[in-house]
Design a protein around this motif. Structure first.
Motif, PDB file in Angstrom:
ATOM      1  N   ALA A   1      -3.260   9.186   2.341  1.00  0.00           N
ATOM      2  CA  ALA A   1      -3.638   8.001   1.570  1.00  0.00           C
ATOM      3  C   ALA A   1      -5.061   8.128   1.042  1.00  0.00           C
ATOM      4  O   ALA A   1      -5.360   7.711  -0.088  1.00  0.00           O
ATOM      5  N   LYS A   2      -5.929   8.719   1.843  1.00  0.00           N
ATOM      6  CA  LYS A   2      -7.315   8.899   1.413  1.00  0.00           C
ATOM      7  C   LYS A   2      -7.389   9.877   0.245  1.00  0.00           C
ATOM      8  O   LYS A   2      -8.146   9.667  -0.716  1.00  0.00           O
TER       9      LYS A   2
ATOM     10  N   ALA B   1      -6.093   8.153  -2.824  1.00  0.00           N
ATOM     11  CA  ALA B   1      -7.059   7.181  -3.355  1.00  0.00           C
ATOM     12  C   ALA B   1      -8.047   7.857  -4.303  1.00  0.00           C
ATOM     13  O   ALA B   1      -8.512   7.246  -5.273  1.00  0.00           O
TER      14      ALA B   1
ATOM     15  N   PRO C   1       0.830  -1.211   0.000  1.00  0.00           N
ATOM     16  CA  PRO C   1       0.000   0.000   0.000  1.00  0.00           C
ATOM     17  C   PRO C   1       0.862   1.257   0.000  1.00  0.00           C
ATOM     18  O   PRO C   1       2.008   1.245   0.462  1.00  0.00           O
TER      19      PRO C   1
ATOM     20  N   ASP D   1       0.963   2.234  -8.226  1.00  0.00           N
ATOM     21  CA  ASP D   1       0.162   3.369  -8.675  1.00  0.00           C
ATOM     22  C   ASP D   1       0.958   4.667  -8.571  1.00  0.00           C
ATOM     23  O   ASP D   1       0.902   5.518  -9.460  1.00  0.00           O
TER      24      ASP D   1
ATOM     25  N   THR E   1      -3.397   3.868  -4.836  1.00  0.00           N
ATOM     26  CA  THR E   1      -3.532   3.122  -3.581  1.00  0.00           C
ATOM     27  C   THR E   1      -2.311   2.249  -3.289  1.00  0.00           C
ATOM     28  O   THR E   1      -2.084   1.869  -2.153  1.00  0.00           O
ATOM     29  N   SER E   2      -1.530   1.900  -4.301  1.00  0.00           N
ATOM     30  CA  SER E   2      -0.351   1.045  -4.110  1.00  0.00           C
ATOM     31  C   SER E   2       0.906   1.792  -4.530  1.00  0.00           C
ATOM     32  O   SER E   2       0.853   2.855  -5.155  1.00  0.00           O
TER      33      SER E   2
END
Length: 688
Positions: free
Chosen positions: A18-19, A22, A6, A31, A27-28
């Motif tokens: 992170a939110k 997203a 993540p 990405d 998310t990873s």
């Protein structure tokens, strides 16, 4: 460090960040690594403010002296202006509609800005920068020199600025994540490609312009190479591993149906029919795409091919993207095959459970020869006795996996015929349909009415709709297409719902007007479409849901509100809804957009009806990302390659893929690498 970890694995990325990431689809770690910069700022040199030249982009650092705020315009847009000085002079720096900066723009804070200066309006020679390409707030004591170089510019958002992205990506690269090579060494050597890790480093933080160019070429090549390998493997598997139905040459039934057509095939149709017959008569399963402009007569080829498989003792299936289009095909086929023994069935989600079950049983028992339907053909209960041919209409509406799912509804591997009325440039054909052979139909059948196309401004709307009323009173029908379903905030775009109410209570009072859009329930939408099809509705107000396939010969007018909001290919598809009967047809594009590109696009549409020429122009003007729309083609989105600008790379990648898959000694080495690469990046392709 695995790229599947993540994104919070990176220091500085907590739950809040992170939110926000997203929301950008990140998310990873993979990405984040493949969130390539959208642009670069060459900040190799800082320019003193006194030396800024109007019109020339520059990078400068300074201290904020003061900040002013004002609001302007109908929407009360916030304008923040900071006066920035560096000891040599001052410059105004302006941000539009970015209220989150209000707390950050403080007197005494240092800022590094890259932008294009101009003389301030009413500023008596004062320079101002409103065309800001990037900016950074500098830490206390920092002079900005650590920011110099070719810096990446990412698609940032509130709470995630350029500094955050640069810091996060740098931390990821410094952590040396696992980046196994996915290209064979002989390919890397033959095409002079950078090693993979070096390419990722230089795409984000290039050493110089040449290294950046080499990094982009390597990563675009890799992306296109993997797609080409996947498509060519599909084709190779179909040819070598799957046993298809070897159809016999056309016999009495096929010849009878061909002879009884109310028209002769055009040269393009005849050539495509020869291609189809040749493919169907081979032992390997057919994989053919028929590209034909709107109204070029592709459906008759589907009919002939389905009849050919029936006379060889097999069943055929035709899958259409909408209920109304499937029903139209069913009605046409039933009528054309009425004097034969061919049994035609219909399957859709709107049948009652008993009707569906009965049709499932008839298909399994081979009591139906040709089944025409929607996505319901993919349901678990459908199993063919002997499926010899699958036809998919408007293929870009179906993913590769959906096509494959229908092919697996039988114990034998059926032939596949794909039809699309979306003219596709060659580079897009190679990218999206690389596993298919292609036939093109460029001319229109005799009798198709030419469509006169006009561009008009909104002040002509009363006259336009007065003409629509006149045509409706004479028995003709019309489409009115709008860019929105309902009004959105401060948007001045007319929504379908607003135009519907405006017309039925205003200038078209007493004329039956219908409304259809994508948020309606399928049954409700189909009922309105059927009413229009049956001429119970004279004017249909809609969004682009009528783009594909609806055949109403009595419709002679198409009005497109705010036509500049649509792509050329999409407008051409919409225009194809008219001109199908014996009456003169008119397309009226309504737009007040005076922009050069908008005027150019609409002018091109008014000047030509050649869908292939329009498709090439649309791809050039809009880019490939807008050509098919989101996730319509069933292939992974291209993250760095551009099939328009990278034609040379695409052709090189396809050649390399063909060479790789053509050598048995290479295949055993390459396949595991490809398998892992697809699992990581293109997993949804391998469902096929």
């Amino acid at each position: 460090m695995q790229l599947t970890n993540p994104v919070q694995t990176i220091k500085g990325v907590g739950p809040k960040k992170a939110k926000l990431l997203a929301k950008l689809g990140i998310t990873s770690l993979r990405d984040l690594l493949t969130d390539y910069p959208r642009a670069y700022e060459d900040q190799s040199v800082q320019t003193p403010i006194a030396n800024l030249v109007p019109g020339e982009q520059a990078t400068f650092a300074g201290t904020i002296a003061n900040v002013t705020e004002k609001r302007a315009g109908r929407r009360s847009m916030m304008i923040l202006t900071a006066l920035v000085g560096d000891g040599t002079g001052y410059v105004q720096v302006t941000w539009f509609n970015q209220p989150f900066l209000k707390q950050k723009l403080k007197a005494g804070r240092r800022v590094l800005v890259t932008g294009r200066p101009a003389f301030a309006y009413g500023g008596r020679g004062q320079l101002a920068v409103s065309q800001i390409h990037s900016y950074e707030f500098l830490d206390d004591g920092a002079d900005g020199k650590d920011h110099l170089g070719i810096l990446p510019v990412y698609a940032a958002t509130d709470g995630l600025n350029q500094r955050f992205f640069r810091t996060a990506v740098r931390a990821l690269l410094d952590a040396k994540p696992e980046l196994p090579e996915v290209l064979p060494q002989d390919v890397i050597r033959a095409y002079h490609l950078l090693p993979r890790r070096e390419a990722f480093t230089n795409i984000h933080f290039p050493e110089d312009a040449e290294r950046l160019k080499a990094a982009r070429r390597r990563l675009a090549f890799e992306e296109l190479y993997l797609i080409q390998c996947g498509l060519l493997l599909l084709k190779k598997a179909a040819a070598e591993q799957q046993t298809g139905v070897r159809h016999l040459p056309c016999s009495r039934l096929s010849c009878t149906v061909l002879e009884r057509l109310p028209f002769s095939l055009t040269a393009g149709q005849a050539a495509a029919w020869q291609d189809i017959c040749r493919d169907m008569e081979q032992p390997a399963p057919m994989r053919r795409l028929v590209q034909g402009d709107v109204g070029s007569g592709k459906t008759v080829l589907a009919l002939l091919a389905l009849v050919k498989t029936v006379e060889n003792g097999c069943q055929g299936a035709l899958m259409a993207p909408t209920e109304i289009l499937a029903r139209q095909h069913y009605d046409a086929f039933t009528q054309q095959l009425a004097t034969t023994d061919v049994r035609v069935g219909f399957l859709s989600g709107h049948l009652t459970p008993r009707e569906r079950q009965t049709m499932h049983e008839r298909i399994a028992a081979h009591d139906v020869d040709i089944v025409i339907g929607t996505h319901a053909l993919l349901s678990d209960g459908v199993q063919f006795a002997k499926l010899g041919l699958v036809v998919t209409d408007e293929q870009h509406r179906f993913g590769v996996a959906q096509r494959s799912a229908l092919e697996k509804r039988s114990d034998v591997t059926p032939d596949v015929l794909v039809m699309t009325a979306t003219p596709i440039p060659r580079t897009m054909t190679l990218t999206v349909y690389g596993d298919l052979d292609v036939s093109q139909i460029k001319e229109l059948p005799p009798g198709r009415q030419p469509i006169r196309t006009f561009v008009r401004t909104t002040d002509r709307r009363p006259l336009i709709y007065k003409y629509v009323r006149t045509q409706a009173e004479q028995g003709r029908q019309a489409y009115v297409v709008c860019p929105l379903i309902e009004a959105e905030g401060d948007s001045d775009l007319p929504s379908a719902e607003e135009v519907y109410d405006e017309l039925r209570y205003g200038i078209l009072r007493g004329i039956p007007v219908g409304l259809v859009h994508g948020r309606m329930k399928d049954a409700e939408k189909d009922a309105v479409m059927q009413a229009f099809y049956d001429n119970k509705v004279a004017v249909l107000v809609s969004t682009t849901v009528i783009e594909v396939g609806v055949n109403v010969p009595n419709a002679t007018i198409l009005v497109v509100e705010h036509a500049d909001r649509f792509g050329l290919a999409q407008l051409h598809q919409l225009r194809g809804r008219i001109g199908r009967g014996t009456h003169a047809s008119f397309c009226i594009l309504v737009s007040d957009n005076k922009g050069e590109q908008a005027q150019q696009r609409l002018g091109i549409l008014a000047a030509t009806q050649d869908g292939f020429a329009l498709a090439e122009e649309d791809l050039r003007l809009r880019g490939p990302g807008q050509f098919f729309g989101t996730h319509q083609h069933g292939l992974p989105d291209l993250k760095i390659a551009d099939v328009l600008q990278d034609t040379d790379i695409l052709l090189e990648a396809r050649k390399a893929a063909q060479e790789t898959l053509g050598r048995k000694e290479n295949l055993s080495f390459v396949l595991p690498i490809l398998s892992e690469a697809y699992k990581e990046q293109f997993e949804h392709i391998t469902d096929t």
